[in-house]
Design an enzyme around this catalytic site. Structure first.
Site, PDB file in Angstrom:
ATOM      1  N   ASP A  17       0.674  -0.916  -0.057  1.00  0.00           N
ATOM      2  CA  ASP A  17       0.102  -0.592  -0.022  1.00  0.00           C
ATOM      3  C   ASP A  17       0.760   1.277   0.649  1.00  0.00           C
ATOM      4  O   ASP A  17       2.080   1.567   0.279  1.00  0.00           O
ATOM      5  CB  ASP A  17      -1.204  -0.501   0.914  1.00  0.00           C
ATOM      6  CG  ASP A  17       0.093  -0.229   2.517  1.00  0.00           C
ATOM      7  OD1 ASP A  17       1.214  -0.374   2.658  1.00  0.00           O
ATOM      8  OD2 ASP A  17      -1.205  -0.382   3.561  1.00  0.00           O
ATOM      9  N   HIS A  74      -7.195  -3.684  10.374  1.00  0.00           N
ATOM     10  CA  HIS A  74      -6.427  -3.918   9.091  1.00  0.00           C
ATOM     11  C   HIS A  74      -5.501  -5.038   8.751  1.00  0.00           C
ATOM     12  O   HIS A  74      -4.110  -5.080   8.960  1.00  0.00           O
ATOM     13  CB  HIS A  74      -6.473  -2.247   8.690  1.00  0.00           C
ATOM     14  CG  HIS A  74      -5.481  -1.509   8.901  1.00  0.00           C
ATOM     15  ND1 HIS A  74      -5.717  -0.498   9.158  1.00  0.00           N
ATOM     16  CD2 HIS A  74      -4.135  -2.130   9.076  1.00  0.00           C
ATOM     17  CE1 HIS A  74      -4.624   0.408   9.458  1.00  0.00           C
ATOM     18  NE2 HIS A  74      -3.615  -0.497   9.207  1.00  0.00           N
ATOM     19  N   ASP A 119      -6.671  -1.510  14.198  1.00  0.00           N
ATOM     20  CA  ASP A 119      -8.072  -1.870  13.953  1.00  0.00           C
ATOM     21  C   ASP A 119      -8.184  -3.315  13.105  1.00  0.00           C
ATOM     22  O   ASP A 119      -9.672  -3.526  13.112  1.00  0.00           O
ATOM     23  CB  ASP A 119      -8.908  -0.258  13.222  1.00  0.00           C
ATOM     24  CG  ASP A 119      -8.622  -0.703  11.655  1.00  0.00           C
ATOM     25  OD1 ASP A 119      -7.345  -1.373  10.972  1.00  0.00           O
ATOM     26  OD2 ASP A 119      -9.137   0.524  10.869  1.00  0.00           O
ATOM     27  N   GLU A 122      -9.673  -1.490   5.812  1.00  0.00           N
ATOM     28  CA  GLU A 122     -10.286  -0.929   7.035  1.00  0.00           C
ATOM     29  C   GLU A 122     -11.513  -1.516   7.515  1.00  0.00           C
ATOM     30  O   GLU A 122     -12.227  -1.901   5.919  1.00  0.00           O
ATOM     31  CB  GLU A 122     -10.642   0.569   6.586  1.00  0.00           C
ATOM     32  CG  GLU A 122      -9.306   1.153   7.162  1.00  0.00           C
ATOM     33  CD  GLU A 122      -8.014   2.094   8.091  1.00  0.00           C
ATOM     34  OE1 GLU A 122      -8.478   0.174   8.486  1.00  0.00           O
ATOM     35  OE2 GLU A 122      -7.447   2.657   8.607  1.00  0.00           O
TER      36      GLU A 122
END
Ligand code: GLP
Length: 262
Positions: A66, A143, A141, A148
């Site tokens: 990413d 991911h 979180d 997400e």
């Protein structure tokens, strides 16, 4: 999925690097999926050390997971200032190994045509024969990459809006290093999808520290859910190895007392 618990960050990093090195020795032209974040830094240091002792990266092909949308490696700025994942990879690994520049693929966060870029990123992975070994961390979180909560578990490379928690987790580096506020930091990223990641032939996930303990337990033992996209590891059909330090493993119920110290 094999879960291996190591005493600490250093031992976790050493084993992760050994697995990556083993892959490269077995198949010198391996396609490796690289990850960013603080977690793999120790692994990359080990790989650099191994390279000094002869590990050859000259034929590997790299695909990064990413990149923030709106920034990219800007050579007129220092690493601290540009904060791109591209810069991170060069500073933490690529500058110190003999990988060929033309074999490095990282989504271009400065692209003017993100849809086209995402499509060609997927095509480039396919043309390279698919990813042999994908390295992964896990976000606070839950991911993988920047998939997400709410991302489809079939998702492909695309632009994704960062969650509030990811902005909270990541803005300090922007602020501390470049004086960029939470509001000003990129709120979007280009990320491989969960579907893209699940096509890798092998997965190596690493996590350390007590901060990750609960989310690691959710991902590995909780329900498979697009609210914790790393839980997709439970659907994965290839060989998955998860290396945790004791702190990150401390909330797991299925693997107690299995720490190996070395
Ligand atoms: C970012 C990256 C993820 C990484 C995560 C965890 O969100 N996109 O690929 O796993 O950070 O970062 P850290 O290793 O610093 O906890």
């Amino acid at each position: 999925m094999e879960i291996i618990i190591k005493k600490d960050y250093e031992q976790m990093s050493k084993l992760a690097a050994e697995i990556i090195a083993g892959q490269i020795r077995n198949k010198p032209n391996s396609v490796i999926g690289f990850a960013t974040g603080s977690t793999p830094v120790g692994t990359y240091r080990e790989l650099i050390r191994m390279h000094r002792e002869g590990l050859d990266f000259s034929n590997i092909i790299a695909f990064n997971l990413d990149e923030y949308f709106g920034i990219g490696m800007d050579l007129s700025k220092s690493y601290a200032e540009d904060q791109s994942y591209t810069r991170f990879m060069y500073e933490e690994l690529f500058n110190y190994i003999n990988i060929k520049d033309e074999n490095i693929h990282i989504p271009d966060g400065l692209t003017k045509n993100p849809d086209e870029l995402c499509k060609s990123y997927e095509e480039a992975i396919k043309e390279a024969g698919g990813i042999d070994l994908q390295i992964l961390g896990i976000g606070g979180d839950g991911h993988w990459a920047f998939n997400e909560p709410g991302s489809s578990l079939d998702s492909r490379t695309r632009i994704e809006r960062l969650s509030e928690q990811t902005l909270d987790d990541n803005y300090e580096a922007f602020y501390k290093n470049a004086g960029i506020s939470r509001e000003e930091m990129p709120h979007y990223a280009i990320t491989m999808g969960i579907g893209t990641i699940l096509e890798a032939k092998e997965i190596l996930m690493i996590a350390n520290g007590v901060k990750k303990a609960e989310i690691v337990a959710n991902a590995l033992e909780g329900p498979v859910s697009n609210l914790v996209t790393a839980s997709a590891i439970q659907l994965y059909q290839g060989k998955a190895t998860v290396i945790l330090d004791e702190e990150a493993a401390s909330r797991l119920s299925s693997v107690k007392n299995t720490t190996s110290a070395s």
